[in-house]
Write a protein that holds these residues in place. Structure first.
Motif, PDB file in Angstrom:
ATOM      1  N   PHE A  85      50.240 -11.240  30.442  1.00 26.09           N
ATOM      2  CA  PHE A  85      50.312 -12.578  31.033  1.00 26.09           C
ATOM      3  C   PHE A  85      50.795 -12.459  32.480  1.00 26.09           C
ATOM      4  N   SER A  86      50.385 -13.436  33.283  1.00 17.23           N
ATOM      5  CA  SER A  86      50.927 -13.567  34.638  1.00 17.23           C
ATOM      6  C   SER A  86      51.593 -14.923  34.759  1.00 17.23           C
ATOM      7  N   ILE A  87      52.847 -14.902  35.261  1.00 17.97           N
ATOM      8  CA  ILE A  87      53.609 -16.127  35.514  1.00 17.97           C
ATOM      9  C   ILE A  87      53.643 -16.353  37.016  1.00 17.97           C
ATOM     10  N   ASP A  88      53.583 -17.621  37.434  1.00 12.78           N
ATOM     11  CA  ASP A  88      53.562 -17.970  38.865  1.00 12.78           C
ATOM     12  C   ASP A  88      54.674 -17.230  39.611  1.00 12.78           C
ATOM     13  N   PRO A  89      54.323 -16.348  40.584  1.00 10.67           N
ATOM     14  CA  PRO A  89      55.337 -15.503  41.243  1.00 10.67           C
ATOM     15  C   PRO A  89      55.876 -16.067  42.553  1.00 10.67           C
ATOM     16  N   VAL A  90      55.418 -17.264  42.974  1.00  8.27           N
ATOM     17  CA  VAL A  90      55.727 -17.744  44.324  1.00  8.27           C
ATOM     18  C   VAL A  90      57.229 -17.795  44.562  1.00  8.27           C
ATOM     19  N   GLN A  91      57.972 -18.462  43.691  1.00 11.72           N
ATOM     20  CA  GLN A  91      59.415 -18.619  43.924  1.00 11.72           C
ATOM     21  C   GLN A  91      60.143 -17.275  43.865  1.00 11.72           C
ATOM     22  N   TYR A  92      59.631 -16.359  43.052  1.00 13.12           N
ATOM     23  CA  TYR A  92      60.284 -15.057  42.912  1.00 13.12           C
ATOM     24  C   TYR A  92      59.955 -14.140  44.092  1.00 13.12           C
ATOM     25  N   GLN A  93      58.757 -14.302  44.678  1.00 16.54           N
ATOM     26  CA  GLN A  93      58.438 -13.568  45.901  1.00 16.54           C
ATOM     27  C   GLN A  93      59.295 -14.069  47.054  1.00 16.54           C
ATOM     28  N   ALA A  94      59.511 -15.382  47.093  1.00 11.00           N
ATOM     29  CA  ALA A  94      60.369 -15.959  48.138  1.00 11.00           C
ATOM     30  C   ALA A  94      61.804 -15.453  47.991  1.00 11.00           C
ATOM     31  N   ALA A  95      62.250 -15.321  46.744  1.00  9.50           N
ATOM     32  CA  ALA A  95      63.604 -14.819  46.510  1.00  9.50           C
ATOM     33  C   ALA A  95      63.736 -13.376  46.968  1.00  9.50           C
ATOM     34  N   VAL A  96      62.691 -12.589  46.796  1.00 12.90           N
ATOM     35  CA  VAL A  96      62.702 -11.202  47.267  1.00 12.90           C
ATOM     36  C   VAL A  96      62.783 -11.167  48.794  1.00 12.90           C
ATOM     37  N   ASN A  97      61.979 -11.996  49.444  1.00  9.38           N
ATOM     38  CA  ASN A  97      61.989 -12.037  50.909  1.00  9.38           C
ATOM     39  C   ASN A  97      63.365 -12.440  51.436  1.00  9.38           C
ATOM     40  N   SER A  98      63.986 -13.425  50.760  1.00 12.45           N
ATOM     41  CA  SER A  98      65.310 -13.882  51.184  1.00 12.45           C
ATOM     42  C   SER A  98      66.343 -12.779  50.972  1.00 12.45           C
ATOM     43  N   ALA A  99      66.230 -12.071  49.880  1.00 14.12           N
ATOM     44  CA  ALA A  99      67.179 -10.985  49.599  1.00 14.12           C
ATOM     45  C   ALA A  99      67.019  -9.853  50.601  1.00 14.12           C
ATOM     46  N   LYS A 100      65.773  -9.573  51.000  1.00 10.42           N
ATOM     47  CA  LYS A 100      65.550  -8.536  52.017  1.00 10.42           C
ATOM     48  C   LYS A 100      66.208  -8.923  53.338  1.00 10.42           C
ATOM     49  N   ALA A 101      66.083 -10.196  53.729  1.00 10.55           N
ATOM     50  CA  ALA A 101      66.707 -10.663  54.974  1.00 10.55           C
ATOM     51  C   ALA A 101      68.223 -10.555  54.885  1.00 10.55           C
ATOM     52  N   ALA A 102      68.774 -10.875  53.709  1.00  6.44           N
ATOM     53  CA  ALA A 102      70.228 -10.781  53.543  1.00  6.44           C
ATOM     54  C   ALA A 102      70.696  -9.336  53.663  1.00  6.44           C
ATOM     55  N   VAL A 103      69.888  -8.405  53.177  1.00  8.16           N
ATOM     56  CA  VAL A 103      70.236  -6.991  53.294  1.00  8.16           C
ATOM     57  C   VAL A 103      70.247  -6.564  54.756  1.00  8.16           C
ATOM     58  N   GLU A 104      69.243  -6.995  55.517  1.00  8.09           N
ATOM     59  CA  GLU A 104      69.195  -6.629  56.934  1.00  8.09           C
ATOM     60  C   GLU A 104      70.371  -7.214  57.684  1.00  8.09           C
ATOM     61  N   THR A 105      70.736  -8.467  57.351  1.00  8.81           N
ATOM     62  CA  THR A 105      71.895  -9.095  57.992  1.00  8.81           C
ATOM     63  C   THR A 105      73.177  -8.320  57.697  1.00  8.81           C
ATOM     64  N   ALA A 106      73.297  -7.907  56.441  1.00  8.55           N
ATOM     65  CA  ALA A 106      74.494  -7.167  56.038  1.00  8.55           C
ATOM     66  C   ALA A 106      74.537  -5.803  56.714  1.00  8.55           C
ATOM     67  N   LYS A 107      73.386  -5.167  56.877  1.00  8.61           N
ATOM     68  CA  LYS A 107      73.345  -3.876  57.576  1.00  8.61           C
ATOM     69  C   LYS A 107      73.790  -4.036  59.030  1.00  8.61           C
ATOM     70  N   ALA A 108      73.311  -5.078  59.672  1.00  9.12           N
ATOM     71  CA  ALA A 108      73.702  -5.321  61.060  1.00  9.12           C
ATOM     72  C   ALA A 108      75.204  -5.558  61.183  1.00  9.12           C
ATOM     73  N   ALA A 109      75.751  -6.321  60.212  1.00 11.94           N
ATOM     74  CA  ALA A 109      77.197  -6.586  60.245  1.00 11.94           C
ATOM     75  C   ALA A 109      77.985  -5.297  60.072  1.00 11.94           C
ATOM     76  N   VAL A 110      77.505  -4.415  59.194  1.00  9.46           N
ATOM     77  CA  VAL A 110      78.192  -3.135  58.999  1.00  9.46           C
ATOM     78  C   VAL A 110      78.141  -2.297  60.273  1.00  9.46           C
ATOM     79  N   ASN A 111      76.978  -2.240  60.907  1.00 14.92           N
ATOM     80  CA  ASN A 111      76.850  -1.467  62.153  1.00 14.92           C
ATOM     81  C   ASN A 111      77.785  -2.002  63.243  1.00 14.92           C
ATOM     82  N   THR A 112      77.834  -3.321  63.365  1.00 12.19           N
ATOM     83  CA  THR A 112      78.697  -3.937  64.364  1.00 12.19           C
ATOM     84  C   THR A 112      80.163  -3.611  64.098  1.00 12.19           C
ATOM     85  N   GLN A 113      80.547  -3.729  62.841  1.00 12.79           N
ATOM     86  CA  GLN A 113      81.951  -3.490  62.497  1.00 12.79           C
ATOM     87  C   GLN A 113      82.305  -2.019  62.634  1.00 12.79           C
TER      88      GLN A 113
END
Length: 391
Positions: A85-113
């Motif tokens: 079966f395939s379940i609508d992935p739109v909201q879960y793909q968006a959640a992945v994209n948001s999580a990736k952005a949060a990871v990049e933000t956290a990496k930048a904060a670590v580098n700065t600190q």
């Protein structure tokens, strides 16, 4: 019409006198007898069974959403990992994209600190800032690293949820019924599974036998493994009465006897190379029960009195002795298998035993002679020789 009725009455009158002997000559009546001989009987015990796949797996969604595609149909054979079966992935793909952005933000904060901490360390060496200020900066770095680890964990979770939108088969097997179709909203809490995948490469047959029946199988004792190894191969009778081609083996015996039913549950394993067996079907597990050097007699040769079986044994002077015999608990519906009371070589009457008496004299004949007389009587009757038809 009247002449035919008269003819029939004459036939019945003559037939009723058959087997009563020739009273004019004093000849004893003729009865067919056979000689008791030992033989081997291939008897069986049957137990109703429920057949299930070796592994019946309920397929349930791990995430909520609308079904967008069915990749298989009911009854399809699937492989492990195949998408069902395939379940609508739109909201879960968006959640992945948001999580990736949060990871990049956290990496930048670590580098700065990290830059801040390195700078403060140099300043602390020159006694420009206190140890307290340096410690605060290092603590802030540890906090940003923890935030990065948290963002990475959220990304992993988001990716897992996205992967769950493709519902796959956990094993090889056959797809069962599919109650949900495209457009249905499903979630991990739905009452019914999306479907069931049954591994039917091998099948389990679950059946029960009574405590007494079990004892007859395991009387010699030993460990459970030894008992199972001593058990014979079993057959499977299908619901249409035919026998399944491949034999099976009893694999498990329940260690506890059900106090309500007085029975014990057992499981036999059968191969299913050609997918003849299906999960949920029924049948009978058949145990062989051969008897060696046993005397087999027709059931028609016996009379029953108070649950005891008797036969008329022919004596040397052609008189009869009503003799009790003990028969095996199993039979095939036509013959009894005598365990006591009758010896090989003795002769017994096999017809008309309900009308015989102990001590009665008869003229013994073979079944072949009796059949020949019967066929002659039928021929004489057909040809109109009423006087000789039933002498």
């Amino acid at each position: 019409m009247k002449s035919r009725l008269v003819l029939l009455a004459c036939c019945l009158a003559l037939l009723s006198s058959c087997g009563q002997g020739d009273k004019g000559t004093g000849k004893a009546p003729e009865f067919a007898v056979i000689e008791a001989k030992t033989t081997t009987a291939n008897l069986t015990n049957s137990y109703p069974a429920t057949i299930k796949g070796k592994q019946d797996v309920e397929i349930r969604p791990m995430v909520s959403g609308f079904i967008t595609k069915l990749h298989v149909d009911e009854g399809a054979t699937v492989r492990k990992g195949q998408v069902l079966f395939s379940i609508d992935p739109v909201q879960y793909q968006a959640a992945v994209n948001s999580a990736k952005a949060a990871v990049e933000t956290a990496k930048a904060a670590v580098n700065t600190q990290e830059l801040t901490v390195n700078n403060k360390r140099e300043l602390n060496k020159k006694n420009i800032i206190s140890d307290y200020d340096l410690q605060m900066a290092e603590n802030q770095l540890a906090q940003t690293k923890a935030q990065l680890a948290q963002a990475n964990a959220q990304l992993v979770n988001a990716k897992n949820n996205l992967s769950y939108t493709s519902v796959t088969s956990p094993s090889d097997g056959v797809v069962g019924s599919i109650p949900y179709r495209v457009g249905s909203l499903v979630s991990p809490s739905v009452a019914s599974p999306l479907t069931t995948v049954a591994d039917i490469s091998e099948m389990y047959a679950y059946f029960s036998m009574t405590e007494r029946q079990l004892l007859s199988q395991i009387r010699e004792g030993g460990s459970t493994k030894e008992i199972l190894e001593k058990m014979p191969d079993v057959q499977l009778q299908l619901i249409d009465g035919t026998m399944y081609a491949d034999s099976g083996r009893v694999e498990t015996i329940s260690g506890v006897i059900d106090q309500t039913t007085g029975s014990v549950t057992m499981r036999a394993l059968f191969p299913n190379k050609h997918n003849v067996l299906r999960s949920g079907s029924t049948g009978n597990v058949v145990f062989p029960n051969p008897l060696h050097d046993v005397i087999m007699i027709p059931q028609s040769a016996t009379t029953e009195i108070q649950d005891k079986q008797f036969v008329f044994v022919l004596q040397p002077d052609n008189t009869l002795k009503n003799t009790e015999v003990k028969v095996f608990s199993l039979d095939d519906g036509k013959y009894y298998y005598v365990t006591e009371g009758l010896k090989a070589g003795e002769k017994i009457v096999i017809e008309g035993v309900q009308n015989l008496k102990d001590g009665q004299s008869i003229t013994p004949i073979t079944p072949a002679e009796k059949e020949a007389e019967y066929q002659k009587a039928l021929k004489d009757q057909k040809e109109g020789n009423i006087q000789t038809a039933f002498q």
